[in-house]
Design a protein around this motif. Structure first.
Motif, PDB file in Angstrom:
ATOM      1  N   TRP A  88     -22.959  31.049  34.660  1.00 28.90           N
ATOM      2  CA  TRP A  88     -22.238  29.859  35.124  1.00 28.90           C
ATOM      3  C   TRP A  88     -21.453  30.145  36.393  1.00 28.90           C
ATOM      4  O   TRP A  88     -21.355  29.290  37.274  1.00 28.90           O
ATOM      5  N   GLU A  89     -20.888  31.341  36.498  1.00 28.70           N
ATOM      6  CA  GLU A  89     -20.104  31.689  37.682  1.00 28.70           C
ATOM      7  C   GLU A  89     -20.935  31.574  38.953  1.00 28.70           C
ATOM      8  O   GLU A  89     -20.441  31.159  39.999  1.00 28.70           O
ATOM      9  N   GLY A  90     -22.220  31.913  38.860  1.00 27.76           N
ATOM     10  CA  GLY A  90     -23.053  31.921  40.051  1.00 27.76           C
ATOM     11  C   GLY A  90     -23.814  30.638  40.308  1.00 27.76           C
ATOM     12  O   GLY A  90     -24.364  30.464  41.404  1.00 27.76           O
ATOM     13  N   ARG A  91     -23.854  29.708  39.331  1.00 31.19           N
ATOM     14  CA  ARG A  91     -24.761  28.583  39.479  1.00 31.19           C
ATOM     15  C   ARG A  91     -24.144  27.193  39.351  1.00 31.19           C
ATOM     16  O   ARG A  91     -24.684  26.233  39.883  1.00 31.19           O
ATOM     17  N   ALA A  92     -23.040  27.035  38.685  1.00 27.85           N
ATOM     18  CA  ALA A  92     -22.476  25.692  38.481  1.00 27.85           C
ATOM     19  C   ALA A  92     -21.939  25.132  39.797  1.00 27.85           C
ATOM     20  O   ALA A  92     -21.016  25.699  40.382  1.00 27.85           O
ATOM     21  N   PRO A  93     -22.493  24.024  40.309  1.00 30.87           N
ATOM     22  CA  PRO A  93     -22.066  23.488  41.601  1.00 30.87           C
ATOM     23  C   PRO A  93     -20.576  23.168  41.685  1.00 30.87           C
ATOM     24  O   PRO A  93     -19.943  23.362  42.722  1.00 30.87           O
ATOM     25  N   LEU A  94     -20.017  22.680  40.592  1.00 27.06           N
ATOM     26  CA  LEU A  94     -18.591  22.334  40.588  1.00 27.06           C
ATOM     27  C   LEU A  94     -17.709  23.513  40.197  1.00 27.06           C
ATOM     28  O   LEU A  94     -16.491  23.379  40.130  1.00 27.06           O
ATOM     29  N   GLY A  95     -18.331  24.661  39.932  1.00 33.45           N
ATOM     30  CA  GLY A  95     -17.577  25.774  39.391  1.00 33.45           C
ATOM     31  C   GLY A  95     -17.359  25.568  37.904  1.00 33.45           C
ATOM     32  O   GLY A  95     -17.653  24.499  37.357  1.00 33.45           O
ATOM     33  N   TRP A  96     -16.852  26.593  37.238  1.00 37.17           N
ATOM     34  CA  TRP A  96     -16.658  26.485  35.797  1.00 37.17           C
ATOM     35  C   TRP A  96     -15.590  27.446  35.330  1.00 37.17           C
ATOM     36  O   TRP A  96     -15.581  28.616  35.701  1.00 37.17           O
ATOM     37  N   SER A  97     -14.668  26.942  34.506  1.00 34.52           N
ATOM     38  CA  SER A  97     -13.645  27.779  33.890  1.00 34.52           C
ATOM     39  C   SER A  97     -13.957  27.950  32.417  1.00 34.52           C
ATOM     40  O   SER A  97     -14.052  26.955  31.685  1.00 34.52           O
ATOM     41  N   VAL A  98     -14.115  29.186  31.978  1.00 37.56           N
ATOM     42  CA  VAL A  98     -14.466  29.446  30.581  1.00 37.56           C
ATOM     43  C   VAL A  98     -13.269  29.294  29.647  1.00 37.56           C
ATOM     44  O   VAL A  98     -13.416  29.418  28.431  1.00 37.56           O
ATOM     45  N   THR A  99     -12.106  29.014  30.194  1.00 36.69           N
ATOM     46  CA  THR A  99     -10.913  28.872  29.366  1.00 36.69           C
ATOM     47  C   THR A  99     -10.357  27.448  29.358  1.00 36.69           C
ATOM     48  O   THR A  99      -9.358  27.170  28.694  1.00 36.69           O
ATOM     49  N   ASP A 100     -10.997  26.534  30.090  1.00 34.14           N
ATOM     50  CA  ASP A 100     -10.486  25.168  30.208  1.00 34.14           C
ATOM     51  C   ASP A 100     -11.321  24.209  29.354  1.00 34.14           C
ATOM     52  O   ASP A 100     -12.411  23.800  29.746  1.00 34.14           O
ATOM     53  N   THR A 101     -10.801  23.843  28.205  1.00 34.26           N
ATOM     54  CA  THR A 101     -11.521  22.934  27.301  1.00 34.26           C
ATOM     55  C   THR A 101     -11.234  21.461  27.588  1.00 34.26           C
ATOM     56  O   THR A 101     -11.842  20.594  26.973  1.00 34.26           O
ATOM     57  N   GLU A 102     -10.327  21.195  28.520  1.00 33.46           N
ATOM     58  CA  GLU A 102      -9.927  19.805  28.754  1.00 33.46           C
ATOM     59  C   GLU A 102     -11.068  18.913  29.259  1.00 33.46           C
ATOM     60  O   GLU A 102     -11.187  17.764  28.803  1.00 33.46           O
ATOM     61  N   PRO A 103     -11.919  19.369  30.203  1.00 39.25           N
ATOM     62  CA  PRO A 103     -13.008  18.482  30.637  1.00 39.25           C
ATOM     63  C   PRO A 103     -13.900  18.025  29.482  1.00 39.25           C
ATOM     64  O   PRO A 103     -14.255  16.840  29.397  1.00 39.25           O
ATOM     65  N   ALA A 104     -14.250  18.942  28.601  1.00 38.94           N
ATOM     66  CA  ALA A 104     -15.075  18.562  27.438  1.00 38.94           C
ATOM     67  C   ALA A 104     -14.300  17.636  26.516  1.00 38.94           C
ATOM     68  O   ALA A 104     -14.847  16.655  25.984  1.00 38.94           O
ATOM     69  N   GLY A 105     -13.009  17.926  26.317  1.00 40.52           N
ATOM     70  CA  GLY A 105     -12.179  17.079  25.468  1.00 40.52           C
ATOM     71  C   GLY A 105     -12.067  15.664  26.004  1.00 40.52           C
ATOM     72  O   GLY A 105     -12.118  14.688  25.241  1.00 40.52           O
ATOM     73  N   LYS A 106     -11.947  15.528  27.315  1.00 34.52           N
ATOM     74  CA  LYS A 106     -11.859  14.197  27.918  1.00 34.52           C
ATOM     75  C   LYS A 106     -13.169  13.431  27.755  1.00 34.52           C
ATOM     76  O   LYS A 106     -13.167  12.210  27.529  1.00 34.52           O
ATOM     77  N   ALA A 107     -14.294  14.137  27.880  1.00 29.00           N
ATOM     78  CA  ALA A 107     -15.586  13.477  27.715  1.00 29.00           C
ATOM     79  C   ALA A 107     -15.748  12.948  26.298  1.00 29.00           C
ATOM     80  O   ALA A 107     -16.228  11.824  26.087  1.00 29.00           O
ATOM     81  N   VAL A 108     -15.349  13.749  25.318  1.00 25.14           N
ATOM     82  CA  VAL A 108     -15.421  13.295  23.927  1.00 25.14           C
ATOM     83  C   VAL A 108     -14.526  12.081  23.727  1.00 25.14           C
ATOM     84  O   VAL A 108     -14.934  11.079  23.103  1.00 25.14           O
ATOM     85  N   ALA A 109     -13.311  12.144  24.253  1.00 29.65           N
ATOM     86  CA  ALA A 109     -12.379  11.017  24.113  1.00 29.65           C
ATOM     87  C   ALA A 109     -12.957   9.751  24.735  1.00 29.65           C
ATOM     88  O   ALA A 109     -12.833   8.655  24.179  1.00 29.65           O
ATOM     89  N   ALA A 110     -13.606   9.890  25.877  1.00 23.54           N
ATOM     90  CA  ALA A 110     -14.199   8.728  26.541  1.00 23.54           C
ATOM     91  C   ALA A 110     -15.295   8.116  25.677  1.00 23.54           C
ATOM     92  O   ALA A 110     -15.390   6.885  25.548  1.00 23.54           O
ATOM     93  N   LEU A 111     -16.126   8.961  25.063  1.00 23.37           N
ATOM     94  CA  LEU A 111     -17.199   8.461  24.208  1.00 23.37           C
ATOM     95  C   LEU A 111     -16.647   7.825  22.929  1.00 23.37           C
ATOM     96  O   LEU A 111     -17.284   6.944  22.339  1.00 23.37           O
ATOM     97  N   LEU A 112     -15.497   8.264  22.486  1.00 26.81           N
ATOM     98  CA  LEU A 112     -14.857   7.659  21.320  1.00 26.81           C
ATOM     99  C   LEU A 112     -14.274   6.286  21.641  1.00 26.81           C
ATOM    100  O   LEU A 112     -14.078   5.465  20.751  1.00 26.81           O
TER     101      LEU A 112
END
Length: 255
Positions: free
Chosen positions: A208-232
């Protein structure tokens, strides 16, 4: 007024503050929802402690998805805390160490079966257990790790996730006429307890460090949490059977 104002949501599988499920529970409360958490066994006391670290302490119910009594009584036990459910978050997954790593074809059925029962079948059984509490509409959201490709060291958990993705589509098809939406969020690698239990999981982080266009933090769960909240929320009223990638764009690009 938050996007989940007045909604009642079960977040199943909360274990630590580093988990996506904890972020979902926190964000859901911040957006106006009443949240109930679940876990079982030794993890139940951890979940009860974690519940106190939310903006408002959440109720906790015991739920082992391999226990038929837990499933059959879940709706009644949830009614002690809420009068219905608008959303369910399936953050449940487990595969024995013997089912992961190398030697895919050598894994005994009993180990693969555990992965499928806990990580795949439970999406359907949990949804069914909560069904009596759903109103005119409801949203079920599960968590996956992109199963369109084979990953190193993921083994039978990868196969279970592929089955989970198929299961979500079948549930979406069956429950849509009842107003129930079923979707998944495919997050990139995060240093949760689940990821730490996978031997050699550092390979995911390096990729992920070398390929994710937006970058990626392996310790930040907030983006995934926000996506789940939006779908709810009610902001995706016509979306079901979908997999939303929250991985910095990794899935969309090649080398």
């Amino acid at each position: 007024m938050g996007i989940l104002e007045g909604k009642k949501i079960l977040v199943a599988g909360v274990l630590t503050e580093q988990s996506i499920a904890f972020s979902v529970a926190r964000i859901a409360q911040e957006q106006g929802a009443t949240v109930v958490l679940s876990n079982f066994g030794r993890a139940l006391s951890l979940c009860q402690r974690i519940a106190k670290r939310l903006p408002q302490e959440a109720a906790v119910v015991e739920l082992d998805v391999t226990n038929t009594e837990h499933l059959s009584t879940l709706a009644d036990r949830l009614r002690e805390h809420v009068d219905g459910l608008d959303g369910v978050v399936h953050s449940i997954g487990f595969a024995p160490q013997e089912a992961m790593g190398d030697g895919f074809t050598e894994v005994a059925w009993e180990h693969a079966a555990t992965a499928f029962q806990v990580s795949t079948w439970s999406l359907a059984s949990l949804t069914q257990a909560c069904r009596p509490l759903f109103g005119d509409t409801a949203s079920v959201v599960g968590l996956t790790f992109d199963a369109t490709v084979a990953w190193p060291v993921y083994g039978w958990m990868g196969a279970a996730k592929a089955a989970l993705e198929s299961t979500s589509r079948y549930l979406a098809r069956e429950l849509g006429p009842e107003g129930v939406r079923v979707n998944l969020v495919a997050a990139g690698p995060l240093r949760t307890m689940a990821m730490k239990s996978i031997p050699g999981s550092s390979q995911f982080e390096e990729a992920w460090e070398g390929r994710a266009p937006l970058g990626w933090s392996v310790t930040d769960t907030e983006p995934a949490g926000k996506a789940v909240a939006a779908l709810l929320s009610d902001w995706f009223p016509a979306t079901t059977g979908e997999i939303v990638h929250v991985d910095g764009g990794f899935h969309a690009v090649g080398v």
